[in-house]
Motif scaffolding. Structure first.
Motif, PDB file in Angstrom:
ATOM      1  N   PRO A   1       0.817  -1.264   0.073  1.00 63.16           N
ATOM      2  CA  PRO A   1       0.155  -0.105   0.021  1.00 63.16           C
ATOM      3  C   PRO A   1       0.773   1.313  -0.132  1.00 63.16           C
ATOM      4  O   PRO A   1       0.408   2.165  -0.242  1.00 63.16           O
ATOM      5  CB  PRO A   1      -0.766  -0.052   1.178  1.00 63.16           C
ATOM      6  N   HIS A   2       2.188   1.019   0.363  1.00 65.48           N
ATOM      7  CA  HIS A   2       3.060   2.299   0.593  1.00 65.48           C
ATOM      8  C   HIS A   2       3.853   2.431  -0.393  1.00 65.48           C
ATOM      9  O   HIS A   2       4.718   3.590  -0.521  1.00 65.48           O
ATOM     10  CB  HIS A   2       3.515   2.482   2.084  1.00 65.48           C
ATOM     11  N   GLY A   3       4.183   1.677  -1.211  1.00 68.72           N
ATOM     12  CA  GLY A   3       5.275   1.563  -2.163  1.00 68.72           C
ATOM     13  C   GLY A   3       5.725   0.346  -3.000  1.00 68.72           C
ATOM     14  O   GLY A   3       4.933  -0.683  -2.859  1.00 68.72           O
ATOM     15  N   VAL A   4       6.542   0.147  -3.723  1.00 66.93           N
ATOM     16  CA  VAL A   4       6.980  -0.978  -4.601  1.00 66.93           C
ATOM     17  C   VAL A   4       8.441  -1.325  -4.468  1.00 66.93           C
ATOM     18  O   VAL A   4       9.291  -0.595  -4.421  1.00 66.93           O
ATOM     19  CB  VAL A   4       6.862  -0.630  -5.994  1.00 66.93           C
ATOM     20  N   THR A   5       8.550  -2.549  -4.116  1.00 64.50           N
ATOM     21  CA  THR A   5      10.084  -3.241  -3.923  1.00 64.50           C
ATOM     22  C   THR A   5      10.348  -4.032  -5.085  1.00 64.50           C
ATOM     23  O   THR A   5       9.740  -4.890  -5.494  1.00 64.50           O
ATOM     24  CB  THR A   5      10.046  -3.925  -2.623  1.00 64.50           C
TER      25      THR A   5
ATOM     26  N   LYS B   1      20.592  -6.916  -2.724  1.00 65.94           N
ATOM     27  CA  LYS B   1      20.027  -5.441  -2.441  1.00 65.94           C
ATOM     28  C   LYS B   1      18.739  -5.583  -3.208  1.00 65.94           C
ATOM     29  O   LYS B   1      18.301  -6.297  -4.127  1.00 65.94           O
ATOM     30  CB  LYS B   1      20.974  -4.510  -3.130  1.00 65.94           C
ATOM     31  N   VAL B   2      18.050  -4.540  -2.804  1.00 65.19           N
ATOM     32  CA  VAL B   2      16.530  -4.464  -3.417  1.00 65.19           C
ATOM     33  C   VAL B   2      16.183  -2.646  -3.346  1.00 65.19           C
ATOM     34  O   VAL B   2      17.035  -1.891  -2.980  1.00 65.19           O
ATOM     35  CB  VAL B   2      15.209  -4.636  -2.394  1.00 65.19           C
ATOM     36  N   SER B   3      15.475  -2.396  -4.411  1.00 74.81           N
ATOM     37  CA  SER B   3      14.802  -0.917  -4.539  1.00 74.81           C
ATOM     38  C   SER B   3      13.749  -0.754  -3.775  1.00 74.81           C
ATOM     39  O   SER B   3      12.760  -1.831  -3.976  1.00 74.81           O
ATOM     40  CB  SER B   3      14.946  -0.470  -5.984  1.00 74.81           C
TER      41      SER B   3
ATOM     42  N   SER C   1      12.867   6.729  -5.461  1.00 75.49           N
ATOM     43  CA  SER C   1      13.565   5.400  -5.159  1.00 75.49           C
ATOM     44  C   SER C   1      14.675   5.720  -4.462  1.00 75.49           C
ATOM     45  O   SER C   1      15.386   6.494  -4.238  1.00 75.49           O
ATOM     46  CB  SER C   1      13.710   4.571  -6.536  1.00 75.49           C
ATOM     47  N   ARG C   2      14.789   4.356  -3.375  1.00 72.60           N
ATOM     48  CA  ARG C   2      15.973   3.953  -2.629  1.00 72.60           C
ATOM     49  C   ARG C   2      16.559   2.732  -2.766  1.00 72.60           C
ATOM     50  O   ARG C   2      15.712   1.954  -2.922  1.00 72.60           O
ATOM     51  CB  ARG C   2      15.884   4.478  -1.204  1.00 72.60           C
TER      52      ARG C   2
ATOM     53  N   LYS D   1      22.174  -5.877   4.979  1.00 74.41           N
ATOM     54  CA  LYS D   1      22.086  -5.454   6.326  1.00 74.41           C
ATOM     55  C   LYS D   1      21.895  -4.120   6.543  1.00 74.41           C
ATOM     56  O   LYS D   1      22.098  -3.485   7.658  1.00 74.41           O
ATOM     57  CB  LYS D   1      23.925  -5.659   6.798  1.00 74.41           C
ATOM     58  N   GLU D   2      20.854  -3.798   5.703  1.00 74.03           N
ATOM     59  CA  GLU D   2      20.183  -2.337   5.850  1.00 74.03           C
ATOM     60  C   GLU D   2      18.706  -2.674   6.120  1.00 74.03           C
ATOM     61  O   GLU D   2      18.177  -3.622   5.289  1.00 74.03           O
ATOM     62  CB  GLU D   2      20.625  -1.284   4.584  1.00 74.03           C
ATOM     63  N   LYS D   3      17.796  -1.573   6.649  1.00 74.24           N
ATOM     64  CA  LYS D   3      16.690  -1.702   6.481  1.00 74.24           C
ATOM     65  C   LYS D   3      16.096  -0.187   6.356  1.00 74.24           C
ATOM     66  O   LYS D   3      16.853   0.773   6.896  1.00 74.24           O
ATOM     67  CB  LYS D   3      16.071  -2.148   7.663  1.00 74.24           C
ATOM     68  N   LEU D   4      15.107  -0.172   5.729  1.00 69.96           N
ATOM     69  CA  LEU D   4      14.200   1.191   5.306  1.00 69.96           C
ATOM     70  C   LEU D   4      13.018   1.340   5.337  1.00 69.96           C
ATOM     71  O   LEU D   4      12.204   0.100   4.983  1.00 69.96           O
ATOM     72  CB  LEU D   4      14.893   1.549   3.914  1.00 69.96           C
ATOM     73  N   GLY D   5      12.280   2.383   5.904  1.00 75.04           N
ATOM     74  CA  GLY D   5      10.714   2.375   6.054  1.00 75.04           C
ATOM     75  C   GLY D   5      10.204   3.582   5.049  1.00 75.04           C
ATOM     76  O   GLY D   5      11.077   4.302   4.783  1.00 75.04           O
ATOM     77  N   ILE D   6       8.966   3.427   4.805  1.00 74.93           N
ATOM     78  CA  ILE D   6       8.363   4.329   4.166  1.00 74.93           C
ATOM     79  C   ILE D   6       7.021   4.533   4.562  1.00 74.93           C
ATOM     80  O   ILE D   6       6.064   3.494   4.754  1.00 74.93           O
ATOM     81  CB  ILE D   6       8.175   3.727   2.455  1.00 74.93           C
TER      82      ILE D   6
END
Length: 207
Positions: A125-129, A153-155, A163-164, A169-174
């Motif tokens: 609902p908040h974005g696309v990986t 890795k993912v986008s 995009s990010r 070993k990283e996490k990111l929220g949106i």
């Protein structure tokens, strides 16, 4: 005599209808198989069907969906040796009717995608990986989506098109407005994806 004349065309009509139904079933491409089920897990094979209890080793075709209840889960083996996904409790997951854009509406899923089998995306609902062949986890809440990467890795792209890249070993929220959180360290074994909003920014919650 009259009844005999009608009987033959009727038989032909039934045979033609059966052939059409069989051809329709063949077009319903199998995209995944349940290899592990625990607790209460339900599935449907197409959008117009009702959810029914899922069975281990059963198949999920294109357009099918899975939902897990509290303290439940399921492992799905993806077709074409793409990999396996671990669906956690209170999660809704849906396969596309065509293409390779799956949807995760809620809950948490661990995606283990083979390195040479990337190329599909997960819509939330908040974005696309975008998947590039990796092991990662997506957690979807009512107001945010969080992605943590174990390998590869993912986008992550918001609804505004920004995009990010999330590395290993990283996490990111949106959040629902499209705002990205700060990147932090991710550990698949222990991370709980706990974020809070401070000063109009999403930051990791302190334990």
């Amino acid at each position: 005599m009259y009844s005999r004349k009608l009987r033959f065309p009727a038989i032909i009509s039934v045979l033609l209808l059966s052939m059409l139904l069989m051809s329709g079933c063949e077009k319903q491409q199998t995209m995944a198989q349940f290899v592990k089920i625990s607790g209460t897990v339900e599935a449907r094979t197409k959008p117009t069907d009702k959810f029914v209890p899922a069975a281990q080793q059963s198949f999920l075709p294109a357009g099918g969906a899975v939902r897990t209840m509290s303290e439940s889960g399921a492992d799905l083996l993806l077709a074409e040796s793409k990999g396996i996904i671990e669906i956690k409790a209170d999660t809704y997951f849906e396969l596309p009717q065509s293409g390779s854009n799956v949807r995760q509406e809620s809950g948490t899923i661990i995606y283990r995608i083979n390195q040479d089998k990337g190329g599909f995306t997960i819509d939330t609902p908040h974005g696309v990986t975008g998947v590039l062949g990796t092991t990662f986890e997506i957690s979807v809440g009512s107001d945010s989506t969080t992605v943590g990467v174990k390998e590869g890795k993912v986008s992550l792209t918001n609804r505004q098109g920004e995009s990010r890249i999330v590395q290993a070993k990283e996490k990111l929220g949106i959040d629902a407005s499209g705002m990205f959180s700060e990147k932090t360290v991710f550990d698949l074994k222990t991370d709980g994806f706990k974020y809070i909003k401070q000063n109009e920014k999403w930051v990791p919650a302190k334990e």
